[in-house]
Motif scaffolding. Sequence first.
Motif, mmCIF file in Angstrom:
data_model
loop_
_atom_site.group_PDB
_atom_site.id
_atom_site.type_symbol
_atom_site.label_atom_id
_atom_site.label_comp_id
_atom_site.label_asym_id
_atom_site.label_seq_id
_atom_site.Cartn_x
_atom_site.Cartn_y
_atom_site.Cartn_z
ATOM 1 N N ILE A 19 0.824 -1.202 0.000
ATOM 2 C CA ILE A 19 0.000 0.000 0.000
ATOM 3 C C ILE A 19 0.867 1.264 0.000
ATOM 4 O O ILE A 19 0.789 2.086 -0.900
ATOM 5 C CB ILE A 19 -0.959 0.025 1.215
ATOM 6 N N CYS A 20 1.741 1.402 1.006
ATOM 7 C CA CYS A 20 2.531 2.634 1.146
ATOM 8 C C CYS A 20 3.957 2.512 0.604
ATOM 9 O O CYS A 20 4.684 3.495 0.553
ATOM 10 C CB CYS A 20 2.569 3.082 2.601
ATOM 11 N N LEU A 21 4.362 1.305 0.215
ATOM 12 C CA LEU A 21 5.678 1.029 -0.368
ATOM 13 C C LEU A 21 6.840 1.282 0.597
ATOM 14 O O LEU A 21 7.965 1.504 0.178
ATOM 15 C CB LEU A 21 5.891 1.822 -1.663
ATOM 16 N N GLN A 22 6.564 1.228 1.900
ATOM 17 C CA GLN A 22 7.592 1.399 2.919
ATOM 18 C C GLN A 22 7.915 0.049 3.549
ATOM 19 O O GLN A 22 7.099 -0.875 3.519
ATOM 20 C CB GLN A 22 7.131 2.381 3.998
ATOM 21 N N LEU A 23 9.125 -0.048 4.145
ATOM 22 C CA LEU A 23 9.508 -1.275 4.832
ATOM 23 C C LEU A 23 8.596 -1.525 6.024
ATOM 24 O O LEU A 23 8.161 -0.584 6.692
ATOM 25 C CB LEU A 23 10.949 -1.185 5.322
ATOM 26 N N ILE A 24 8.334 -2.792 6.284
ATOM 27 C CA ILE A 24 7.505 -3.185 7.420
ATOM 28 C C ILE A 24 8.424 -3.720 8.508
ATOM 29 O O ILE A 24 9.170 -4.675 8.285
ATOM 30 C CB ILE A 24 6.490 -4.267 7.017
ATOM 31 N N ALA A 25 8.386 -3.093 9.669
ATOM 32 C CA ALA A 25 9.187 -3.536 10.812
ATOM 33 C C ALA A 25 8.503 -4.730 11.485
ATOM 34 O O ALA A 25 7.293 -4.932 11.344
ATOM 35 C CB ALA A 25 9.346 -2.394 11.816
ATOM 36 N N ASP A 26 9.293 -5.501 12.209
ATOM 37 C CA ASP A 26 8.735 -6.616 12.965
ATOM 38 C C ASP A 26 7.615 -6.115 13.860
ATOM 39 O O ASP A 26 7.729 -5.070 14.498
ATOM 40 C CB ASP A 26 9.823 -7.278 13.823
ATOM 41 N N GLY A 27 6.519 -6.847 13.881
ATOM 42 C CA GLY A 27 5.370 -6.485 14.703
ATOM 43 C C GLY A 27 4.421 -5.499 14.055
ATOM 44 O O GLY A 27 3.369 -5.205 14.612
ATOM 45 N N ASP A 28 4.766 -4.990 12.868
ATOM 46 C CA ASP A 28 3.937 -3.963 12.231
ATOM 47 C C ASP A 28 3.149 -4.429 11.017
ATOM 48 O O ASP A 28 2.458 -3.636 10.385
ATOM 49 C CB ASP A 28 4.795 -2.775 11.791
ATOM 50 N N GLY A 29 3.266 -5.707 10.639
ATOM 51 C CA GLY A 29 2.546 -6.147 9.454
ATOM 52 C C GLY A 29 2.637 -7.637 9.232
ATOM 53 O O GLY A 29 3.196 -8.375 10.049
ATOM 54 N N ALA A 30 2.076 -8.069 8.101
ATOM 55 C CA ALA A 30 1.992 -9.500 7.837
ATOM 56 C C ALA A 30 1.946 -9.796 6.348
ATOM 57 O O ALA A 30 1.668 -8.924 5.519
ATOM 58 C CB ALA A 30 0.745 -10.073 8.507
ATOM 59 N N VAL A 31 2.226 -11.050 6.043
ATOM 60 C CA VAL A 31 1.979 -11.642 4.734
ATOM 61 C C VAL A 31 0.676 -12.412 4.940
ATOM 62 O O VAL A 31 0.581 -13.231 5.856
ATOM 63 C CB VAL A 31 3.120 -12.611 4.338
ATOM 64 N N TRP A 32 -0.342 -12.155 4.127
ATOM 65 C CA TRP A 32 -1.646 -12.723 4.418
ATOM 66 C C TRP A 32 -2.514 -12.903 3.184
ATOM 67 O O TRP A 32 -2.241 -12.330 2.132
ATOM 68 C CB TRP A 32 -2.378 -11.861 5.448
ATOM 69 N N CYS A 33 -3.516 -13.724 3.333
ATOM 70 C CA CYS A 33 -4.521 -13.896 2.279
ATOM 71 C C CYS A 33 -5.837 -14.302 2.934
ATOM 72 O O CYS A 33 -5.886 -14.581 4.134
ATOM 73 C CB CYS A 33 -4.083 -14.941 1.249
ATOM 74 N N ARG A 34 -6.872 -14.312 2.151
ATOM 75 C CA ARG A 34 -8.200 -14.716 2.635
ATOM 76 C C ARG A 34 -8.575 -16.036 1.961
ATOM 77 O O ARG A 34 -9.213 -16.025 0.908
ATOM 78 C CB ARG A 34 -9.227 -13.643 2.309
ATOM 79 N N PRO A 35 -8.182 -17.163 2.552
ATOM 80 C CA PRO A 35 -8.453 -18.446 1.902
ATOM 81 C C PRO A 35 -9.931 -18.734 1.714
ATOM 82 O O PRO A 35 -10.300 -19.457 0.795
ATOM 83 C CB PRO A 35 -7.807 -19.478 2.825
ATOM 84 N N GLU A 36 -10.780 -18.130 2.534
ATOM 85 C CA GLU A 36 -12.218 -18.353 2.363
ATOM 86 C C GLU A 36 -12.697 -17.823 1.017
ATOM 87 O O GLU A 36 -13.688 -18.280 0.474
ATOM 88 C CB GLU A 36 -13.026 -17.729 3.512
ATOM 89 N N ALA A 37 -11.957 -16.883 0.434
ATOM 90 C CA ALA A 37 -12.305 -16.364 -0.885
ATOM 91 C C ALA A 37 -12.141 -17.445 -1.948
ATOM 92 O O ALA A 37 -12.869 -17.473 -2.933
ATOM 93 C CB ALA A 37 -11.450 -15.149 -1.227
ATOM 94 N N ALA A 38 -11.197 -18.357 -1.763
ATOM 95 C CA ALA A 38 -10.997 -19.445 -2.722
ATOM 96 C C ALA A 38 -12.219 -20.354 -2.725
ATOM 97 O O ALA A 38 -12.706 -20.745 -3.781
ATOM 98 C CB ALA A 38 -9.746 -20.241 -2.374
ATOM 99 N N THR A 39 -12.742 -20.656 -1.554
ATOM 100 C CA THR A 39 -13.916 -21.515 -1.447
ATOM 101 C C THR A 39 -15.135 -20.803 -2.021
ATOM 102 O O THR A 39 -15.911 -21.386 -2.760
ATOM 103 C CB THR A 39 -14.178 -21.881 0.029
ATOM 104 N N ALA A 40 -15.277 -19.523 -1.715
ATOM 105 C CA ALA A 40 -16.424 -18.757 -2.205
ATOM 106 C C ALA A 40 -16.384 -18.629 -3.719
ATOM 107 O O ALA A 40 -17.405 -18.747 -4.391
ATOM 108 C CB ALA A 40 -16.442 -17.374 -1.563
ATOM 109 N N GLU A 41 -15.196 -18.392 -4.298
ATOM 110 C CA GLU A 41 -15.079 -18.241 -5.750
ATOM 111 C C GLU A 41 -15.414 -19.533 -6.459
ATOM 112 O O GLU A 41 -15.981 -19.533 -7.527
ATOM 113 C CB GLU A 41 -13.664 -17.798 -6.124
#
Length: 145
Positions: A19-41
Amino acid sequence: MTGETPPAAGQDLLAVCQICLQLIADGDGAVWCRPEAATAERGDRGDQETWSSFTLEEMLAAPDERVHWRVTHERCEPATGYLIAVERIRTWPAYLHWTAHLMGKGWFASTNWDDLILDTLDPTSTQPGLRPATVRDLGHRSVGD
């Protein structure tokens, strides 16, 4: 990415917010997805429909309907669904471990994790996401070279 803290010793990977193109420090972010979207699609199609049931033209024209992994600060876009805190995936062994772990999830094949890996490995990529702290040109050799 100016003004950010450099990676700590032993950190192979940097996390750059999509989103902001800045580095993410420990504790400030994540790598994530919404797997429920796969089931819904998939909806009523279930697992019955496979790529082998499509023509080559249909596969090339098909939009990417996979669930996309995101790398974001919590403040920029709060992680929902399945998340990996950035501090838990900052080394190559951790990245490999998470890949093996995720392969056991039934929804994993419906995501673009492979694109995330290939982009992380591409020394010419300027995309946000997971980026090597030290760029190495792998020469894009074929598997087995």
